[in-house]
Design a protein around this motif. Sequence first.
Motif, PDB file in Angstrom:
ATOM      1  N   LYS A 186       0.829  -1.202   0.000  1.00 57.10           N
ATOM      2  CA  LYS A 186       0.000   0.000   0.000  1.00 57.10           C
ATOM      3  C   LYS A 186       0.866   1.256   0.000  1.00 57.10           C
ATOM      4  N   GLN A 187       1.949   1.225   0.778  1.00 53.91           N
ATOM      5  CA  GLN A 187       2.840   2.378   0.791  1.00 53.91           C
ATOM      6  C   GLN A 187       3.479   2.593  -0.573  1.00 53.91           C
ATOM      7  N   ARG A 188       3.907   1.485  -1.201  1.00 50.04           N
ATOM      8  CA  ARG A 188       4.482   1.635  -2.542  1.00 50.04           C
ATOM      9  C   ARG A 188       3.431   2.124  -3.540  1.00 50.04           C
ATOM     10  N   GLU A 189       2.211   1.648  -3.360  1.00 49.05           N
ATOM     11  CA  GLU A 189       1.132   2.098  -4.232  1.00 49.05           C
ATOM     12  C   GLU A 189       0.899   3.599  -4.080  1.00 49.05           C
ATOM     13  N   GLN A 190       0.938   4.064  -2.812  1.00 51.25           N
ATOM     14  CA  GLN A 190       0.761   5.495  -2.569  1.00 51.25           C
ATOM     15  C   GLN A 190       1.926   6.291  -3.141  1.00 51.25           C
ATOM     16  N   GLU A 191       3.148   5.738  -2.997  1.00 51.13           N
ATOM     17  CA  GLU A 191       4.313   6.418  -3.557  1.00 51.13           C
ATOM     18  C   GLU A 191       4.214   6.495  -5.077  1.00 51.13           C
ATOM     19  N   LEU A 192       3.774   5.394  -5.690  1.00 51.21           N
ATOM     20  CA  LEU A 192       3.630   5.392  -7.141  1.00 51.21           C
ATOM     21  C   LEU A 192       2.555   6.374  -7.573  1.00 51.21           C
ATOM     22  N   LEU A 193       1.435   6.401  -6.820  1.00 53.66           N
ATOM     23  CA  LEU A 193       0.373   7.356  -7.133  1.00 53.66           C
ATOM     24  C   LEU A 193       0.882   8.774  -7.014  1.00 53.66           C
ATOM     25  N   ARG A 194       1.656   9.012  -5.950  1.00 47.32           N
ATOM     26  CA  ARG A 194       2.181  10.353  -5.761  1.00 47.32           C
ATOM     27  C   ARG A 194       3.163  10.712  -6.871  1.00 47.32           C
ATOM     28  N   THR A 195       3.992   9.746  -7.258  1.00 51.44           N
ATOM     29  CA  THR A 195       4.942  10.005  -8.341  1.00 51.44           C
ATOM     30  C   THR A 195       4.216  10.282  -9.651  1.00 51.44           C
ATOM     31  N   ASN A 196       3.149   9.527  -9.920  1.00 58.11           N
ATOM     32  CA  ASN A 196       2.355   9.790 -11.124  1.00 58.11           C
ATOM     33  C   ASN A 196       1.741  11.182 -11.083  1.00 58.11           C
ATOM     34  N   GLN A 197       1.306  11.589  -9.885  1.00 54.13           N
ATOM     35  CA  GLN A 197       0.772  12.941  -9.749  1.00 54.13           C
ATOM     36  C   GLN A 197       1.869  13.971 -10.015  1.00 54.13           C
ATOM     37  N   GLN A 198       3.082  13.673  -9.538  1.00 50.46           N
ATOM     38  CA  GLN A 198       4.200  14.575  -9.800  1.00 50.46           C
ATOM     39  C   GLN A 198       4.477  14.676 -11.295  1.00 50.46           C
ATOM     40  N   LEU A 199       4.501  13.510 -11.952  1.00 53.09           N
ATOM     41  CA  LEU A 199       4.713  13.512 -13.405  1.00 53.09           C
ATOM     42  C   LEU A 199       3.649  14.323 -14.114  1.00 53.09           C
ATOM     43  N   SER A 200       2.409  14.074 -13.722  1.00 51.97           N
ATOM     44  CA  SER A 200       1.301  14.784 -14.341  1.00 51.97           C
ATOM     45  C   SER A 200       1.441  16.286 -14.145  1.00 51.97           C
ATOM     46  N   ALA A 201       1.829  16.665 -12.910  1.00 52.20           N
ATOM     47  CA  ALA A 201       1.988  18.089 -12.633  1.00 52.20           C
ATOM     48  C   ALA A 201       3.125  18.683 -13.447  1.00 52.20           C
ATOM     49  N   LEU A 202       4.263  17.962 -13.511  1.00 53.77           N
ATOM     50  CA  LEU A 202       5.401  18.456 -14.280  1.00 53.77           C
ATOM     51  C   LEU A 202       5.058  18.623 -15.752  1.00 53.77           C
ATOM     52  N   VAL A 203       4.398  17.607 -16.304  1.00 54.70           N
ATOM     53  CA  VAL A 203       4.026  17.676 -17.718  1.00 54.70           C
ATOM     54  C   VAL A 203       3.020  18.785 -17.957  1.00 54.70           C
ATOM     55  N   GLU A 204       2.057  18.908 -17.033  1.00 53.23           N
ATOM     56  CA  GLU A 204       0.999  19.900 -17.234  1.00 53.23           C
ATOM     57  C   GLU A 204       1.539  21.318 -17.215  1.00 53.23           C
ATOM     58  N   ILE A 205       2.377  21.616 -16.213  1.00 56.64           N
ATOM     59  CA  ILE A 205       2.871  22.991 -16.147  1.00 56.64           C
ATOM     60  C   ILE A 205       3.882  23.278 -17.243  1.00 56.64           C
ATOM     61  N   SER A 206       4.610  22.242 -17.660  1.00 59.78           N
ATOM     62  CA  SER A 206       5.591  22.445 -18.722  1.00 59.78           C
ATOM     63  C   SER A 206       4.921  22.581 -20.072  1.00 59.78           C
ATOM     64  N   ALA A 207       3.794  21.917 -20.264  1.00 57.37           N
ATOM     65  CA  ALA A 207       3.088  21.996 -21.533  1.00 57.37           C
ATOM     66  C   ALA A 207       2.227  23.244 -21.639  1.00 57.37           C
ATOM     67  N   ALA A 208       2.005  23.919 -20.510  1.00 58.37           N
ATOM     68  CA  ALA A 208       1.118  25.083 -20.519  1.00 58.37           C
ATOM     69  C   ALA A 208       1.557  26.173 -21.495  1.00 58.37           C
ATOM     70  N   PRO A 209       2.860  26.556 -21.543  1.00 61.02           N
ATOM     71  CA  PRO A 209       3.237  27.591 -22.520  1.00 61.02           C
ATOM     72  C   PRO A 209       2.929  27.172 -23.951  1.00 61.02           C
ATOM     73  N   ALA A 210       3.122  25.888 -24.261  1.00 64.36           N
ATOM     74  CA  ALA A 210       2.843  25.414 -25.612  1.00 64.36           C
ATOM     75  C   ALA A 210       1.368  25.538 -25.947  1.00 64.36           C
ATOM     76  N   GLN A 211       0.518  25.515 -24.926  1.00 64.05           N
ATOM     77  CA  GLN A 211      -0.919  25.642 -25.150  1.00 64.05           C
ATOM     78  C   GLN A 211      -1.368  27.100 -25.106  1.00 64.05           C
ATOM     79  N   GLN A 212      -0.380  28.024 -25.067  1.00 69.43           N
ATOM     80  CA  GLN A 212      -0.664  29.449 -25.115  1.00 69.43           C
ATOM     81  C   GLN A 212      -1.511  29.926 -23.940  1.00 69.43           C
TER      82      GLN A 212
END
Length: 688
Positions: free
Chosen positions: A296-322
Amino acid sequence: MKVRALGRGPGDPRLTAIRFVVDAVNRVLDLREVADNALHAVLAVMEFDGGAIYVCDETTHRLKLFASRGLSEAFIRQTREIAPGQESHIDAALNGEPQIVSDFRLARSPLSLDAARAGFVTGLISPIRAQGIVVGVMVLGAYRSREITGDDLELIEVISNQVGNAMVHAQLREDLRASEEHYRTLVENSGDAICVLDPDGRVQWANSSFERMLGYRPEELPADGILSTVHEADAHDVARAFARMLAGERVSGLEFRIMRKDGGWIFVQCNGSAFGRQAQGATAVQWVMRDITGAKQREQELLRTNQQLSALVEISAAPAQQLALPALLELILNRAAALLEADAGYLIRFDKNAEQSEIVAVTPELKDLLGPRGPASRGLSGLVRASGQGRIFTAEEVQQYGYSPVLRRANVRSALVVPLRARGQMIGTLTLVRMRAEASPFNDDDLRLMEVFATRAAAAIDTAELVKDLQRQNELLELLVQEAHHRIKNNLQMVSGLLQLQATSATDGTFGDQLRTATLRVQAIAKVHNLLSQDQPDRVDAEKLIAVLVHTLADLTTGGQNDAHVELDLEPVTLTSEQAVAVALIVNELVSNSLLHARVPAGQRLALRMACRRTGENVEMEFADNGGGLPAGFDWRRSPGQGWTIIKQLTEVNLQGQITVESREGGLRVRVEFPAKEVLPESIAAVT
């Protein structure tokens, strides 16, 4: 029925003999004792001098001697096994026909010859049946010639069948005992906690793993049963599942939290079923519980890491989306607060010309912070600006250093402030706060995560501001911006892939180290973008790139206390942007690995050497250190570590080159060679 077929009355001595044999074989439970007692009784009843019982081996299809009486050791050695077709009398008996041997001395089969040599004259071979199936034969022999009548055959057939059934029953009992013992061993040695509950949920029995997992012995549990130790958030679902088990339904994969004796909570996965059923329902329920807290802890860590990835991609892609800058700032702030489960937050932008700071984005909880500009050196952000490092502030420190009275009145229990840096300059700070009474303070892992996030957020903010400025330029500048956007997008996809690879390989206790490794890789790519923004947008000077990377890594991995001797032998070599990214990551992996893990002999300094030159149509890059080299027997191509995998992938796929790795002169030597690419000025305006 077979006894009556003998045509004898109740007082017939042969009926008495059958009862004697039956009593003998049923007196014991051990299979061999059954066979031995049967032989003893048969020889006494039938008045034979010796005999043996053979059973069929299902594997070899041979008859194997199972029990014997009155036979010499020599005879036993000669007749321990009988193969099919070896003895005609035996084959006939196996087909269900009793066989009479009038005189062993006249027969020519191996068994008959052995019997004759042993002094036997007359013999009787009878099939042993169990439930109608021939499972063996009984061989009886007499030292004198005697007549064997039909009654004798009928009697021996009845006795043989009784013996066969008794042996089968003994085997079944033996198998049952073995099965029960095996089950008890499995249950007791199982890593899962296994227990039996009565209809009220009280534990009637539990294996040793139950106490190891929960800390309780069954008698130490609360009087109202184990269900009272289930977490209140899960209690309703567990109670419903328990009722289904009592109704006879099997329940699998039930997950819930349960309290240990020491007060700690663990996650378990439970399979349950009825144990002992009656007409009105189950009398007990068996639970098999497995501790899945780590999973469960690893699952939470993986979920958190996926959220981090999503956040990184989202904020980095924002300028490209004007996205407009205010919308981008709001997105960054909201994603950061969600990542760390913060209650509120705000973004401060520094005015580098006037030494002023301004809150440019804020969550609704702290909206009263919005107002005129203030000194950039004041408050929590001023302390971070002065030190250049992110910091966690306690409630007392917020009261002491907070510049705005709004923040001091907000009942902040913990605050986390990280700098926002773009192109070597601190452009602002990102602040997150926790105000709930039950919220835990921020920790070092939170700080490291937000520093990574802030790096990409600052790049996104800086890029958005650049876009806003570049929109005022002419057509050529617009094409350059489009090319920069495309390049940034592609590099961010590489960042996403690296972080995903980091997440899928994370194990307990190593997450922090892995994240720091990922951060170095992100920074290596950032160095390439930094050079691209300073120089021409489609070419990079390898000499400048490698020098900046090596010195930066030496400072970062040693906390600014670099004691390594660094030797650079670099020539001006022009790389395309794609080659630059690959070279930066390879240099990052080699240098950071040496700085962190090198085994330098006592009394020596770590020495690193990095060379890069153009040799004809190729670019040759070489790394060497004195860190002890690879361990004996280590195959870097088969290494499960990500570092060597990344280096091999970048060299052979991205650079289409070759790599040589060897331990040499007390250290590691790596040579990478790849084709040089000509960079044409026309590529500046290329649109892909």
